[in-house]
Scaffold this active site. Structure first.
Site, mmCIF file in Angstrom:
data_model
loop_
_atom_site.group_PDB
_atom_site.id
_atom_site.type_symbol
_atom_site.label_atom_id
_atom_site.label_comp_id
_atom_site.label_asym_id
_atom_site.label_seq_id
_atom_site.Cartn_x
_atom_site.Cartn_y
_atom_site.Cartn_z
ATOM 1 N N ASN A 167 -7.365 -0.380 -31.824
ATOM 2 C CA ASN A 167 -7.557 -0.132 -30.193
ATOM 3 C C ASN A 167 -8.644 -0.796 -29.872
ATOM 4 O O ASN A 167 -9.687 -0.724 -30.514
ATOM 5 C CB ASN A 167 -7.707 1.534 -30.291
ATOM 6 C CG ASN A 167 -8.300 1.525 -28.550
ATOM 7 O OD1 ASN A 167 -7.541 1.720 -27.689
ATOM 8 N ND2 ASN A 167 -9.716 1.993 -28.511
ATOM 9 N N GLU A 168 -8.500 -1.603 -28.759
ATOM 10 C CA GLU A 168 -9.742 -2.299 -28.085
ATOM 11 C C GLU A 168 -10.496 -3.057 -28.999
ATOM 12 O O GLU A 168 -11.670 -2.942 -29.223
ATOM 13 C CB GLU A 168 -10.618 -1.042 -27.403
ATOM 14 C CG GLU A 168 -9.778 -0.847 -26.342
ATOM 15 C CD GLU A 168 -10.749 -0.064 -25.085
ATOM 16 O OE1 GLU A 168 -11.942 0.153 -25.314
ATOM 17 O OE2 GLU A 168 -10.286 0.262 -23.938
ATOM 18 N N GLU A 202 -3.906 2.518 -21.777
ATOM 19 C CA GLU A 202 -4.796 3.409 -21.049
ATOM 20 C C GLU A 202 -4.990 2.926 -19.687
ATOM 21 O O GLU A 202 -5.120 1.709 -19.287
ATOM 22 C CB GLU A 202 -6.144 3.055 -21.958
ATOM 23 C CG GLU A 202 -6.158 3.837 -23.240
ATOM 24 C CD GLU A 202 -7.370 3.633 -23.998
ATOM 25 O OE1 GLU A 202 -8.731 3.584 -23.529
ATOM 26 O OE2 GLU A 202 -7.674 3.488 -25.185
ATOM 27 N N TYR A 249 -8.919 0.391 -16.427
ATOM 28 C CA TYR A 249 -9.493 1.637 -15.597
ATOM 29 C C TYR A 249 -9.862 1.342 -14.217
ATOM 30 O O TYR A 249 -10.504 0.406 -14.021
ATOM 31 C CB TYR A 249 -10.749 2.115 -16.380
ATOM 32 C CG TYR A 249 -9.919 3.128 -17.767
ATOM 33 C CD1 TYR A 249 -9.581 4.268 -17.705
ATOM 34 C CD2 TYR A 249 -10.158 2.374 -18.870
ATOM 35 C CE1 TYR A 249 -9.491 4.935 -18.693
ATOM 36 C CE2 TYR A 249 -10.025 2.633 -20.048
ATOM 37 C CZ TYR A 249 -9.570 4.335 -20.061
ATOM 38 O OH TYR A 249 -9.273 4.971 -21.287
HETATM 39 O O1 AHR Z 1 -10.729 6.775 -22.717
HETATM 40 C C1 AHR Z 1 -11.635 6.667 -23.184
HETATM 41 C C2 AHR Z 1 -12.145 5.250 -23.972
HETATM 42 O O2 AHR Z 1 -11.766 4.274 -23.003
HETATM 43 C C3 AHR Z 1 -11.179 5.169 -24.999
HETATM 44 O O3 AHR Z 1 -11.411 5.735 -26.188
HETATM 45 C C4 AHR Z 1 -11.340 3.608 -25.276
HETATM 46 O O4 AHR Z 1 -10.021 2.845 -25.887
HETATM 47 C C5 AHR Z 1 -11.569 3.118 -23.872
HETATM 48 O O5 AHR Z 1 -12.667 2.072 -23.612
#
Ligand code: AHR
Length: 513
Positions: free
Chosen positions: A194-195, A317, A261
């Protein structure tokens, strides 16, 4: 004289913040659907973070809160009601420091660890593999497990797949049986890290692509369980990451992720979840619409290496990210959820539907008590957020056929900036019902949408609406139903012409039969 009267009337309406004539024109081609909207676009994400797992789902078998084997019944029922198709776990950043073997066997013997990413709290591993897969069975949803690449090993991931999915005699399958589960589970979706460009190891795309190939080689398909391997994808507009990973490892993967996001201000001060003005609201919507460009540009890169569209874009995400609620642990990412969040969700889901030729899954961050949640809990109490109601309205699109639409939208203007006021998505389900989800992001003006239905034979219309008095209205434990859905009477059908009048700041579902 007549003309003067009209100008006066328009001026009065403008002063009242209402427009006289909306010029939204929509054409829906009801007989030309080509792509299926994968139900996994309506997926969710739950991490060991704050009160998402502990308190959100897991209360333990001895809790007074009604539960089934430690998992709270109210949350399960709420999520079943929106038919969540998959659940991603255990992270997030947490995934790349999670060692799954710490979360199996008798709970009292499981080692503890520090959750360094999220508040530095002690993780006692009482919620592990068995509990997660039990949760998925209770939810009737597909598990999506993200394995540790940042601080784990190939062997560790390989054994995890064997532990969960192997049906024969093997060290890991036998260990699973010792821990009380005879039959293997079916787990198709596996994330390999992840990331990894950030919290998952700060890797370069070249380094990650090599590592991905290494991990992917040793994650096996056992029995009838065929893995859908998801590679770590880009952070927002990092097209070079997508390019490099697709070029070097594209043929070894089934999915490639993307994280984006919506942050109204900036990472230092993200803005309040509830206390915001129209300027901040406008910026939030504007930043949400950036998702359209992100999907288009990453898809363009993917198309170069995978013109058949075999590799799914997995937006695992997405959602809003604000400052935490005052007085709460900054590492727990607990935020309230207003009508603004619902508008953000509605627009994003319409965008994902529109690109369902490439987007095969998406996961809202995160389901309970963290970021843009659908459910909030406080001890034994539970409330449904405005975002929850969006998933409630939009569930009709799951596995339906996307109908091509062409929309000319009026503009929502604020200061010298403007964006489309209306967002739309349409689909036809297995029974032939047509569903249209519309969002009016304009908080001041209603929008009339004049729609021509091409190739549809429908005679009945009904609908639901989600709106509220103020854009920052939210559901609280004291007032849990302030923002909720109600019947919608603003749609009229005459032959193949449909007129829908959207209230300001609203989401509408129209069903045609
Ligand atoms: O969703 C919160 C965080 O955001 C997650 O753990 C990460 O993958 C992202 O940076």
């Amino acid at each position: 004289m007549k003309r003067v009267k009209m100008y006066v009337w328009i001026a009065v309406l403008t002063m009242m913040g209402l427009s006289a004539t909306a010029q939204n024109r929509l054409i829906i081609e009801a007989d030309r659907g080509e792509y299926t909207i994968n139900r996994h676009i309506y997926g969710h994400f739950s991490e060991h973070l704050g009160r998402c797992i502990y308190g959100g789902y897991w209360v333990g078998e001895d809790s007074d809160i009604p539960n089934t084997r430690g998992i709270r019944n109210d949350v399960v029922q709420a999520l079943k009601d929106i038919r969540i198709p998959n659940l991603r776990w255990p992270g997030g950043c947490f995934a790349d420091e999670y060692h799954w073997m710490d979360g199996i066997g008798p709970r009292e013997k499981r080692p503890k660890m520090i959750n360094t990413h999220w508040g530095g709290v002690v993780e006692d591993n009482s919620f592990g593999t068995h509990e997660f897969l039990d949760l998925c069975e209770q939810l009737d949803t597909e598990p999506y497990i993200t394995a540790n690449v940042g601080s784990g090993t190939v062997e560790e991931m390989s054994k995890w797949v064997e532990y969960i999915t192997f049906d024969g005699e093997s060290p890991m399958a036998n260990l699973r049986r010792e821990n009380g589960r005879d039959e293997p589970w079916k787990v198709k979706f596996w994330g390999i890290g992840n990331e990894n460009w950030g919290c998952g190891g700060n890797m370069t795309p070249d380094y990650y692509a090599d590592l991905y190939r290494h991990y992917a080689t040793y994650t096996r398909d056992y029995g009838g369980n065929r893995l859908y391997r998801i590679a770590c994808g880009a952070n927002g507009g990092d097209y070079n990451w997508t390019e490099t990973v697709m070029k070097n490892a594209g043929r070894h993967m089934q999915g490639l992720s993307l994280h984006y996001y919506t942050v109204p201000k900036h990472w230092g001060d993200k803005g309040s979840a509830t206390d915001f003005n129209e300027q901040e609201y406008f910026t939030t919507i504007e930043k949400t619409l950036y998702m359209k460009e992100l999907i288009a540009k990453h898809a363009e890169v993917m198309d170069r290496y995978d013109p058949q569209k075999r590799v799914g874009m997995i937006i695992d995400e997405w959602g809003t990210w604000y400052n935490v609620e005052p007085g709460t642990n900054p590492g727990f990412l607990y935020q309230q959820n207003t009508l603004r969040d619902a508008i953000v969700a509605g627009i994003n889901l319409n965008l994902f539907n529109a690109r369902c030729d490439r987007v095969q899954m998406a996961n809202l961050a995160q389901t309970v008590n963290v970021l843009q949640s659908v459910v909030l809990t406080d001890e034994e109490k539970m409330i449904l957020t405005p975002t929850y109601w969006v998933f409630y309205l939009y569930k009709v699109h799951q596995d339906a056929t996307l109908l091509p639409v062409s929309l000319t939208s009026t503009k929502y203007r604020h200061g010298d900036r403007e964006i489309d006021a209306v967002s739309v998505s349409a689909s036809k389900d297995a029974e032939g019902k047509i569903h249209i989800t519309l969002v009016n992001a304009d908080p001041n003006n209603e929008q009339r949408v004049d729609t021509r239905l091409v190739g549809a034979s429908v005679s009945k219309v009904r609908g639901k609406v989600l709106t509220s008095g103020k854009i920052n209205d939210y559901n609280s434990f004291e007032e849990p139903s302030k923002v909720t859905v109600s019947d919608f009477n603003g749609a009229t059908l005459s032959c193949d012409n449909l007129t829908v009048t959207l209230p300001p700041k609203s989401l509408v579902l129209v069903e045609l039969r």
